[in-house]
Design a protein around this motif. Structure first.
Motif, mmCIF file in Angstrom:
data_model
loop_
_atom_site.group_PDB
_atom_site.id
_atom_site.type_symbol
_atom_site.label_atom_id
_atom_site.label_comp_id
_atom_site.label_asym_id
_atom_site.label_seq_id
_atom_site.Cartn_x
_atom_site.Cartn_y
_atom_site.Cartn_z
ATOM 1 N N ILE A 1 0.864 -1.182 0.000
ATOM 2 C CA ILE A 1 0.000 0.000 0.000
ATOM 3 C C ILE A 1 0.894 1.224 0.000
ATOM 4 O O ILE A 1 1.978 1.210 0.597
ATOM 5 C CB ILE A 1 -0.967 0.005 1.208
ATOM 6 C CG1 ILE A 1 -1.868 1.241 1.191
ATOM 7 C CG2 ILE A 1 -0.208 -0.093 2.532
ATOM 8 C CD1 ILE A 1 -3.028 1.166 2.161
ATOM 9 N N ASP A 2 0.459 2.259 -0.709
ATOM 10 C CA ASP A 2 1.225 3.504 -0.713
ATOM 11 C C ASP A 2 0.269 4.670 -0.863
ATOM 12 O O ASP A 2 -0.836 4.512 -1.405
ATOM 13 C CB ASP A 2 2.245 3.506 -1.858
ATOM 14 C CG ASP A 2 3.270 4.618 -1.708
ATOM 15 O OD1 ASP A 2 3.578 4.993 -0.557
ATOM 16 O OD2 ASP A 2 3.756 5.123 -2.736
ATOM 17 N N THR A 3 0.696 5.826 -0.369
ATOM 18 C CA THR A 3 -0.061 7.067 -0.535
ATOM 19 C C THR A 3 0.912 8.187 -0.874
ATOM 20 O O THR A 3 2.069 8.168 -0.435
ATOM 21 C CB THR A 3 -0.806 7.467 0.766
ATOM 22 O OG1 THR A 3 0.141 7.561 1.833
ATOM 23 C CG2 THR A 3 -1.863 6.437 1.146
ATOM 24 N N HIS A 4 0.456 9.125 -1.671
ATOM 25 C CA HIS A 4 1.217 10.349 -1.942
ATOM 26 C C HIS A 4 0.245 11.508 -2.015
ATOM 27 O O HIS A 4 -0.885 11.342 -2.474
ATOM 28 C CB HIS A 4 1.984 10.257 -3.270
ATOM 29 C CG HIS A 4 3.244 9.448 -3.180
ATOM 30 N ND1 HIS A 4 4.479 10.015 -3.005
ATOM 31 C CD2 HIS A 4 3.444 8.111 -3.215
ATOM 32 C CE1 HIS A 4 5.407 9.056 -2.953
ATOM 33 N NE2 HIS A 4 4.801 7.887 -3.080
ATOM 34 N N ARG A 5 0.698 12.696 -1.589
ATOM 35 C CA ARG A 5 -0.172 13.871 -1.665
ATOM 36 C C ARG A 5 0.038 14.600 -2.988
ATOM 37 O O ARG A 5 1.110 14.505 -3.597
ATOM 38 C CB ARG A 5 0.054 14.806 -0.476
ATOM 39 C CG ARG A 5 1.405 15.442 -0.391
ATOM 40 C CD ARG A 5 1.479 16.438 0.771
ATOM 41 N NE ARG A 5 1.311 15.819 2.083
ATOM 42 C CZ ARG A 5 0.314 16.114 2.926
ATOM 43 N NH1 ARG A 5 -0.595 16.998 2.608
ATOM 44 N NH2 ARG A 5 0.232 15.514 4.087
ATOM 45 N N THR B 1 3.215 2.028 -8.761
ATOM 46 C CA THR B 1 4.416 1.194 -8.843
ATOM 47 C C THR B 1 5.007 0.953 -7.463
ATOM 48 O O THR B 1 5.503 -0.151 -7.173
ATOM 49 C CB THR B 1 5.428 1.837 -9.808
ATOM 50 O OG1 THR B 1 4.807 1.957 -11.094
ATOM 51 C CG2 THR B 1 6.691 1.002 -9.935
ATOM 52 N N HIS B 2 4.931 1.943 -6.581
ATOM 53 C CA HIS B 2 5.448 1.756 -5.219
ATOM 54 C C HIS B 2 4.673 0.672 -4.478
ATOM 55 O O HIS B 2 5.264 -0.151 -3.761
ATOM 56 C CB HIS B 2 5.391 3.062 -4.429
ATOM 57 C CG HIS B 2 6.323 4.112 -4.940
ATOM 58 N ND1 HIS B 2 6.427 5.356 -4.366
ATOM 59 C CD2 HIS B 2 7.213 4.079 -5.973
ATOM 60 C CE1 HIS B 2 7.343 6.070 -5.028
ATOM 61 N NE2 HIS B 2 7.822 5.315 -6.012
ATOM 62 N N ALA B 3 3.353 0.665 -4.629
ATOM 63 C CA ALA B 3 2.548 -0.376 -3.966
ATOM 64 C C ALA B 3 2.918 -1.760 -4.506
ATOM 65 O O ALA B 3 3.026 -2.728 -3.747
ATOM 66 C CB ALA B 3 1.060 -0.093 -4.165
HETATM 67 MG MG MG Z 1 5.666 5.987 -2.381
#
Ligand code: MG
Length: 153
Positions: A7-11, A41-43
């Motif tokens: 899981i990933d999040t970005h603002r 891609t990070h997730a």
């Molecule tokens: Mg990330």
């Protein structure tokens, strides 16, 4: 078989590109981050690392390291796939969902899926919104979730 989740999040930030699965999505703003902030891609990277028991993306590519500034996350994905394969695993399938209010991603589905499939093989990509709730619904940022399934090579 082994599975891993990511899981990933970005603002969101002005003056940034929106890159998902290595595909630039045209629009007025993008996601902030040390790398290209490719949340999808990070997730997927974390899902692969989880399935192979190899830690997480922050350990391998610390955001304190200038080496990874504005890094192409698809290059990180290829690097991680190499590590996974070196442990004797092959990717059986990756499934992922991007949670993003705007812009609509459906028109980009094929390009994103094909970009990821060029590295991973079997990939499915889905999109949903935050239904105007929470940080995604308020358009403060985006999230992505992924599940990777590995089989012995
Ligand atoms: Mg990330």
């Amino acid at each position: 078989m082994r599975t891993g989740i990511g899981i990933d999040t970005h603002r969101f930030a002005e003056g940034r590109r929106l890159v998902l699965g290595g595909v630039e999505i045209p629009g007025e703003r993008g996601l902030a981050g040390h790398s290209d902030a490719d949340v999808l891609t990070h997730a997927i990277v974390d899902a692969l690392l989880g399935a192979a028991g190899l830690g997480d993306i922050g350990e391998l590519f610390p955001d304190t390291d200038e080496l990874w500034r504005d890094a192409d996350s698809m290059a990180l994905l290829r690097d991680v796939l190499g590590r996974v394969e070196a442990e004797g695993w092959a990717v059986a399938h990756v499934d992922a969902t991007v949670v993003l209010e705007r812009p609509r991603l459906a028109p980009h589905r094929d390009a994103i899926r094909e970009s990821l499939a060029s590295v991973l093989g079997s990939v499915n990509v889905k999109f949903t919104t935050g239904e105007k709730m929470g940080f995604v619904g308020r358009e403060e940022g985006a999230a992505a979730l992924a599940v990777a399934t590995l089989a012995p090579a």
